[in-house]
Design a protein around this motif. Structure first.
Motif, PDB file in Angstrom:
ATOM      1  N   GLY A   1      69.367  -8.790  -3.842  1.00 30.72           N
ATOM      2  CA  GLY A   1      69.403  -8.697  -2.059  1.00 30.72           C
ATOM      3  C   GLY A   1      69.697  -7.486  -2.231  1.00 30.72           C
ATOM      4  N   TYR A   2      71.082  -6.757  -2.448  1.00 28.73           N
ATOM      5  CA  TYR A   2      72.061  -5.969  -1.833  1.00 28.73           C
ATOM      6  C   TYR A   2      70.846  -4.772  -2.649  1.00 28.73           C
ATOM      7  N   SER A   3      70.349  -4.865  -3.988  1.00 33.07           N
ATOM      8  CA  SER A   3      69.426  -4.238  -4.417  1.00 33.07           C
ATOM      9  C   SER A   3      68.283  -3.519  -4.129  1.00 33.07           C
ATOM     10  N   ILE A   4      67.634  -4.673  -3.850  1.00 32.28           N
ATOM     11  CA  ILE A   4      66.319  -4.590  -3.069  1.00 32.28           C
ATOM     12  C   ILE A   4      66.478  -3.724  -1.707  1.00 32.28           C
ATOM     13  N   ALA A   5      67.754  -4.554  -1.083  1.00 30.06           N
ATOM     14  CA  ALA A   5      67.786  -4.114   0.024  1.00 30.06           C
ATOM     15  C   ALA A   5      67.541  -2.399   0.164  1.00 30.06           C
ATOM     16  N   ASP A   6      69.099  -1.839  -1.179  1.00 34.37           N
ATOM     17  CA  ASP A   6      69.494  -0.464  -0.970  1.00 34.37           C
ATOM     18  C   ASP A   6      67.987  -0.155  -1.025  1.00 34.37           C
ATOM     19  N   ILE A   7      66.664  -0.287  -2.121  1.00 37.19           N
ATOM     20  CA  ILE A   7      65.276   0.963  -2.457  1.00 37.19           C
ATOM     21  C   ILE A   7      64.454   0.589  -1.243  1.00 37.19           C
ATOM     22  N   LEU A   8      64.881  -0.599  -0.700  1.00 35.13           N
ATOM     23  CA  LEU A   8      63.189  -0.073   0.754  1.00 35.13           C
ATOM     24  C   LEU A   8      64.220   0.852   1.531  1.00 35.13           C
ATOM     25  N   ALA A   9      66.149   0.502   1.683  1.00 30.80           N
ATOM     26  CA  ALA A   9      66.333   1.309   2.900  1.00 30.80           C
ATOM     27  C   ALA A   9      66.395   2.536   2.728  1.00 30.80           C
ATOM     28  N   LYS A  10      66.803   3.308   1.225  1.00 30.82           N
ATOM     29  CA  LYS A  10      66.856   4.339   1.147  1.00 30.82           C
ATOM     30  C   LYS A  10      65.858   5.598   1.043  1.00 30.82           C
ATOM     31  N   VAL A  11      65.300   4.512  -0.710  1.00 31.94           N
ATOM     32  CA  VAL A  11      63.807   5.250  -1.396  1.00 31.94           C
ATOM     33  C   VAL A  11      62.870   4.623  -0.589  1.00 31.94           C
ATOM     34  N   GLY A  12      62.394   3.982   0.099  1.00 34.27           N
ATOM     35  CA  GLY A  12      60.872   3.368   0.762  1.00 34.27           C
ATOM     36  C   GLY A  12      61.332   3.868   2.422  1.00 34.27           C
ATOM     37  N   PHE A  13      62.637   4.039   2.969  1.00 37.28           N
ATOM     38  CA  PHE A  13      62.537   4.748   4.705  1.00 37.28           C
ATOM     39  C   PHE A  13      62.856   5.938   4.414  1.00 37.28           C
ATOM     40  N   GLY A  14      62.932   6.878   3.205  1.00 44.78           N
ATOM     41  CA  GLY A  14      62.432   8.337   3.151  1.00 44.78           C
ATOM     42  C   GLY A  14      61.376   8.535   2.922  1.00 44.78           C
ATOM     43  N   THR A  15      60.770   7.959   2.109  1.00 45.01           N
ATOM     44  CA  THR A  15      59.082   8.167   2.121  1.00 45.01           C
ATOM     45  C   THR A  15      58.807   7.970   2.895  1.00 45.01           C
ATOM     46  N   LEU A  16      58.847   7.018   3.946  1.00 44.47           N
ATOM     47  CA  LEU A  16      57.627   7.106   5.068  1.00 44.47           C
ATOM     48  C   LEU A  16      57.929   8.331   6.271  1.00 44.47           C
ATOM     49  N   ILE A  17      58.990   8.888   5.931  1.00 52.13           N
ATOM     50  CA  ILE A  17      59.514   9.182   6.550  1.00 52.13           C
ATOM     51  C   ILE A  17      59.069  10.753   5.866  1.00 52.13           C
ATOM     52  N   TYR A  18      58.473  10.483   4.618  1.00 46.49           N
ATOM     53  CA  TYR A  18      57.939  11.991   4.599  1.00 46.49           C
ATOM     54  C   TYR A  18      56.638  12.328   5.128  1.00 46.49           C
ATOM     55  N   PHE A  19      55.197  10.649   4.810  1.00 45.26           N
ATOM     56  CA  PHE A  19      54.791  10.967   4.964  1.00 45.26           C
ATOM     57  C   PHE A  19      54.638  10.435   6.434  1.00 45.26           C
ATOM     58  N   ILE A  20      55.355  10.736   7.580  1.00 44.87           N
ATOM     59  CA  ILE A  20      55.337  11.140   9.156  1.00 44.87           C
ATOM     60  C   ILE A  20      55.260  12.726   9.602  1.00 44.87           C
ATOM     61  N   ALA A  21      56.190  13.266   8.488  1.00 45.57           N
ATOM     62  CA  ALA A  21      56.800  14.669   8.536  1.00 45.57           C
ATOM     63  C   ALA A  21      55.350  15.194   7.869  1.00 45.57           C
ATOM     64  N   LEU A  22      54.769  14.224   7.146  1.00 42.34           N
ATOM     65  CA  LEU A  22      53.210  15.104   6.410  1.00 42.34           C
ATOM     66  C   LEU A  22      52.966  15.688   7.601  1.00 42.34           C
ATOM     67  N   GLU A  23      52.463  14.446   7.939  1.00 41.91           N
ATOM     68  CA  GLU A  23      51.326  14.131   9.012  1.00 41.91           C
ATOM     69  C   GLU A  23      51.462  14.691  10.547  1.00 41.91           C
ATOM     70  N   LYS A  24      52.719  15.201  10.514  1.00 43.16           N
ATOM     71  CA  LYS A  24      53.375  16.079  12.127  1.00 43.16           C
ATOM     72  C   LYS A  24      52.923  17.495  11.423  1.00 43.16           C
ATOM     73  N   THR A  25      53.603  17.748  10.390  1.00 44.12           N
ATOM     74  CA  THR A  25      52.960  18.643   9.481  1.00 44.12           C
ATOM     75  C   THR A  25      51.670  19.565   9.812  1.00 44.12           C
ATOM     76  N   ALA A  26      50.609  18.790   9.192  1.00 46.84           N
ATOM     77  CA  ALA A  26      49.326  18.924   9.745  1.00 46.84           C
ATOM     78  C   ALA A  26      49.167  19.334  11.169  1.00 46.84           C
ATOM     79  N   HIS A  27      49.770  18.323  12.397  1.00 44.15           N
ATOM     80  CA  HIS A  27      49.107  18.148  13.540  1.00 44.15           C
ATOM     81  C   HIS A  27      49.702  19.661  13.982  1.00 44.15           C
ATOM     82  N   ASP A  28      50.932  19.887  13.583  1.00 47.61           N
ATOM     83  CA  ASP A  28      51.383  21.224  14.446  1.00 47.61           C
ATOM     84  C   ASP A  28      50.194  22.554  13.851  1.00 47.61           C
ATOM     85  N   ARG A  29      49.994  22.621  13.031  1.00 50.90           N
ATOM     86  CA  ARG A  29      48.996  23.697  12.628  1.00 50.90           C
ATOM     87  C   ARG A  29      47.739  23.488  13.404  1.00 50.90           C
TER      88      ARG A  29
END
Ligand SMILES: CC1=C(/C=C/C(C)=C/C=C/C(C)=C/C=O)C(C)(C)CCC1
Ligand SMILES: CC1=C(/C=C/C(C)=C/C=C/C(C)=C/C=O)C(C)(C)CCC1
Lengths: 249, 249
Positions: free
Chosen positions: B221-249
């Protein structure tokens, strides 16, 4: 010498978290320097070197710690392999001069003045570390106190010089940077001050460097001091440089 | 305590795949940040730090797991070396504050409001982790439940604050980013919610933290939670930032 499993485990865990912190610091300094204008990047390179060297040494320190105690009937008893204090002093010999260069760079002095100051500070640091070591490895409290006192003379020279010079440099800084530089001075003072206190803990806690509390206090104290003086200090310098980068534009 | 070879192997494999995922996450965050406009790169730096620290700790956790069981007549029997739960808590002490900084950055608040919020959340996180630990290492179900309950108070404060603030921040975002931010809120909720559930598994599955199913459920359980909260979360933030980068241009 015998440690309870809580005492042994505390030091063990502190060493491990210090490895992780130094490693994270390294990644941070390498990655974050791109946000700074090129003239502030060398400070990040220096910070990266300091924490990389420390990360290496903490791996060694961690392993040395594990080898020097063995579980025996619920307690951790010192083995025939002594804990290697020399890793710390080797680390300081390499990293303290780097930190001094970095700190003097923050002062933004003319380069001839700066280089004279760096030399004097580096020699003092060498004397401080070289004279601290015989006290550190001695099991005798008097020996520890004598070498500690000798080592404190160059220590006071360094801390005093940096404190005064950081104070003087405030006028040369933009307002927002002044606040941060004041914090830097405080952090320098607090983190460097931690080392002689940790050194004295075996004496203060009683039993000299051969008591369980003394050993644990010493290792925990040095580790916290190293995190503050290396990762904390470098991070604060990063924010100073970030502010200056914004100000220069 | 004795585990079947399937139980032991499941945890073993989950730890190994977690190491690989954290390492891959690190490479991704370092390499992908160049696609973002400079103002969104710090978030990737933070994600890289989080997964690097976690990768280190999972190596330690993996080794600790192997040392704490030995194959004996077809079963894995607990050795004298206890599994070191402290690595996880050391990991959280370092990474949770970083994740909070990253999440608050997504909110795009004025910097003075953001920094107040970060401090309050960081203190709450510290209390949550520090009070969870004594329950985690206790073999006694009542002790586990008492500390778990105490730890849940700051937990609720953090999750509630972030949920509400992420909701409010939606208006400040361009439309495509709103969808992603809603997903982020969901992921935050789901992944953080996993931790207390994993913590309770030894109690729910019966036998407390000393039952085989409890131990296995907890670690998986902890391992799955860590993968979601760290890698999953960071990846989603990456896509948010990518979208914002496109939007800012
Ligand atoms: C005064 C004093 C000491 C001071 C040590 C210091 C100040 C070390 C600083 C190290 C740093 C800053 C490392 C960072 O990389 C010793 C040698 C313990 C011996 C006792 C007296
Ligand atoms: C509520 C609660 C807990 C919550 C833990 C959490 C929420 C940990 C989050 C960790 C993260 C997000 C790590 C990512 O790097 C504990 C301590 C298990 C103890 C039982 C009660």
């Amino acid at each position: 010498l015998s440690l309870s499993s809580g005492q042994f485990g505390l030091v063990y865990q502190i060493f491990s978290i210090t490895i992780a912190t130094m490693g994270a610091g390294f990644i941070f300094f390498v990655m974050a320097q791109q946000n700074l204008s090129p003239k502030y990047r060398p400070a990040m390179v220096v910070s990266a070197l300091v924490v990389a060297v420390a990360c290496y040494h903490y791996f060694r320190i961690f392993n040395s710690w594990n080898e020097s105690y063995a579980l025996n009937a619920g307690a951790y008893v010192a083995t025939a392999v002594p804990f290697n204090d020399a890793y710390r002093y080797a680390d300081w010999i390499l990293t303290v001069p780097l930190l001094l260069v970095e700190t003097v760079a923050v002062l933004a002095l003319a380069s001839n003045i700066a280089s004279g100051m760096i030399w004097r500070l580096a020699v003092a640091a060498f004397v401080m570390i070289a004279t601290g070591y015989p006290g550190e490895i001695s099991g005798d409290t008097t020996t520890r106190l004598i070498w500690g006192t000798i080592s404190t003379i160059p220590f006071i020279y360094i801390v005093y010089t940096l404190f005064v010079e950081l104070g003087k440099s405030l006028d040369r800084q933009p307002p927002r940077v002044q606040v941060l530089t004041r914090n830097l001075r405080l952090l320098l003072f607090a983190s460097w001050g931690f080392y002689p206190i940790a050194y004295l803990l075996p004496v203060i806690l009683g039993g000299g460097s051969l008591s369980a509390n003394g050993v644990v206090g010493l290792q925990v104290g040095y580790s916290i001091a190293d995190i503050l003086a290396k990762v904390g200090f470098g991070t604060l310098i990063y924010f100073i440089a970030l502010e200056k980068t914004a100000h220069d534009r």
